[in-house]
Design a protein around this motif. Structure first.
Motif, short mmCIF file in Angstrom:
data_model
loop_
_atom_site.label_atom_id
_atom_site.label_comp_id
_atom_site.label_asym_id
_atom_site.label_seq_id
_atom_site.Cartn_x
_atom_site.Cartn_y
_atom_site.Cartn_z
N SER A 1 80.03 3.81 -10.69
CA SER A 1 81.33 4.29 -10.06
C SER A 1 82.38 4.62 -11.40
O SER A 1 82.34 4.03 -12.32
CB SER A 1 81.79 3.12 -9.27
OG SER A 1 80.90 2.53 -8.37
N SER B 1 79.49 6.89 -7.30
CA SER B 1 80.68 6.93 -6.56
C SER B 1 81.97 7.07 -7.41
O SER B 1 82.17 6.75 -8.44
CB SER B 1 80.83 5.43 -6.15
OG SER B 1 81.93 5.38 -5.36
N ASN C 1 85.54 2.27 -4.36
CA ASN C 1 84.70 2.31 -5.47
C ASN C 1 84.27 0.83 -5.78
O ASN C 1 82.97 0.77 -6.24
CB ASN C 1 85.59 2.71 -6.70
CG ASN C 1 85.53 4.39 -6.61
OD1 ASN C 1 84.37 4.93 -6.43
ND2 ASN C 1 86.59 4.93 -7.24
#
Length: 378
Positions: free
Chosen positions: A302, A284, A292
């Motif tokens: 992330s 992400s 996120n």
């Protein structure tokens, strides 16, 4: 058990039977709000009623409740006037538990002027709250300039959604594993402010760099993008639609753009469903902190892209895996992953300290708290 007026939509509610305008309005005009609404709802226990929006009757609130819980976002913003909410809280005259209050500006040293209503809002909170749980140092310093000193820095409560004590260590390991994966095989969850035209050149470059990957784009706002992600009909001459078509499918037909939207755009009105869905992605990345964060709390590696005080103070205080704005502008997902500096063990240790601070704030209100949250620090 205290009767709690929870200022926010029910995080456990359903939206499938609501039209997009109604569902989006209930979200506070940004579906990312469900990230911290869900977190606070899980953490603070009691007899709750969910107050959707700020158009509530303060006298009714005063007569029916013992406490107002206000999960907050970047309310201290130069473009916002929070005077109307200040009036209602003042008239209700109940203790207020405010969590996650943040300030926003482009740069920390900017000579930002805030509206009088917003400054008064901060002072009303100071009077009604034992301690204001704020996002970070920037917000705390700014509130101090308003004469508000009863603050505690805890970051965002969404950081305490997944109470795995080794979340950071596991996330660091997953992030490290991505460096050995062929870049084109990464499935990417994109969390960007796709409607911001000022970022178009940057987003163009980012899109170009991930075209070979499978990716989907989470739409949090504005209404037009959320409507697109829901499959609603749209006006192709709408300025948001023109911008999106040019950003994602430049020079292509409406049919091509509509197919792109159906295949790539997604939105959520429930944090739990959001977190379940994102688990299928390898990475992400983006400028949207809460998008996120929900991925990060779901064990998805992330990269938080800091581009203003709102995101940078949260990334700093919570020790999140960050990607610099310059690196994001340069594009190249592999370079972003390689350049990310993240210490999972330090994150875990720091999060425990933040939760201790958070529990100190909650303790001042004599309310029931989620057992897992209290057990986390023991």
């Amino acid at each position: 058990m205290k009767r709690i007026a929870f200022v926010g939509a029910n995080p456990n509610g359903s939206s499938f039977n609501k039209n997009t305008e109604e569902a989006f309005l209930n979200s506070g005009n940004n579906t990312g709000n469900y990230a911290f609404w869900n977190a606070v709802d899980r953490q603070v226990l009691g007899d709750k009623k969910y107050i959707e929006g700020w158009n509530f009757n303060p006298e009714k609130i005063q007569s029916e409740f013992d406490l107002i819980v206000l999960p907050a976002s970047n309310f201290i913003h130069p473009d916002r006037d929070m005077g109307s909410l200040a009036d209602k809280l003042e008239k209700a005259n109940l203790p207020v538990l405010v969590v996650g209050l943040g300030a926003q500006a482009t740069h920390k040293n900017e000579g930002v002027k805030f509206k009088e209503g917003t400054i008064r809002f901060a002072k009303v909170l100071s009077d009604l709250a034992t301690k204001i749980a704020v996002r970070g140092e920037y917000t705390a310093t700014l509130l101090e300039s308003f004469g508000v000193n009863n603050v505690e820095i805890v970051g965002c409560p969404s950081n305490f959604t997944n109470l795995d004590p080794e979340l950071g260590v596991k996330s660091e390991s997953s992030l490290r594993a991505l460096k050995n994966m062929p870049e084109e095989k990464l499935s990417i969850l994109v969390n960007i402010d796709a409607h911001r035209k000022k970022f178009k050149k940057v987003f163009d470059g980012f899109h170009l760099s991930i075209k070979k990957n499978y990716f989907e784009v989470v739409c949090q706002n504005p209404l037009e993008l959320v409507s697109l992600a829901r499959g609603d009909a749209y006006d192709e001459e709408n300025h948001h639609m023109l911008h999106q078509a040019d950003l994602w499918c430049p020079g292509e037909s409406r049919d091509v753009f509509e197919r792109f939207v159906k295949e790539r755009f997604v939105t959520f009105f429930n944090a739990e469903a959001w977190m379940e869905y994102v688990r299928k992605f390898d990475l992400s990345v983006g400028t949207r902190l809460h998008g996120n964060m929900l991925a990060f709390q779901s064990y998805v590696p992330s990269l938080f892209v800091s581009h203003d005080t709102r995101t940078s103070e949260l990334a700093d205080i919570m020790m999140l895996p960050t990607c610099s704005w310059d690196m994001f502008v340069a594009g190249g997902v592999a370079d972003m992953v390689d350049g990310c500096k993240f210490d999972g063990a330090a994150y875990d240790k720091n999060r425990k300290a933040l939760i201790k601070r958070y529990l100190d704030v909650l303790a001042a209100y004599d309310i029931s708290v989620c057992n897992k949250l209290t057990e986390f620090v023991n």
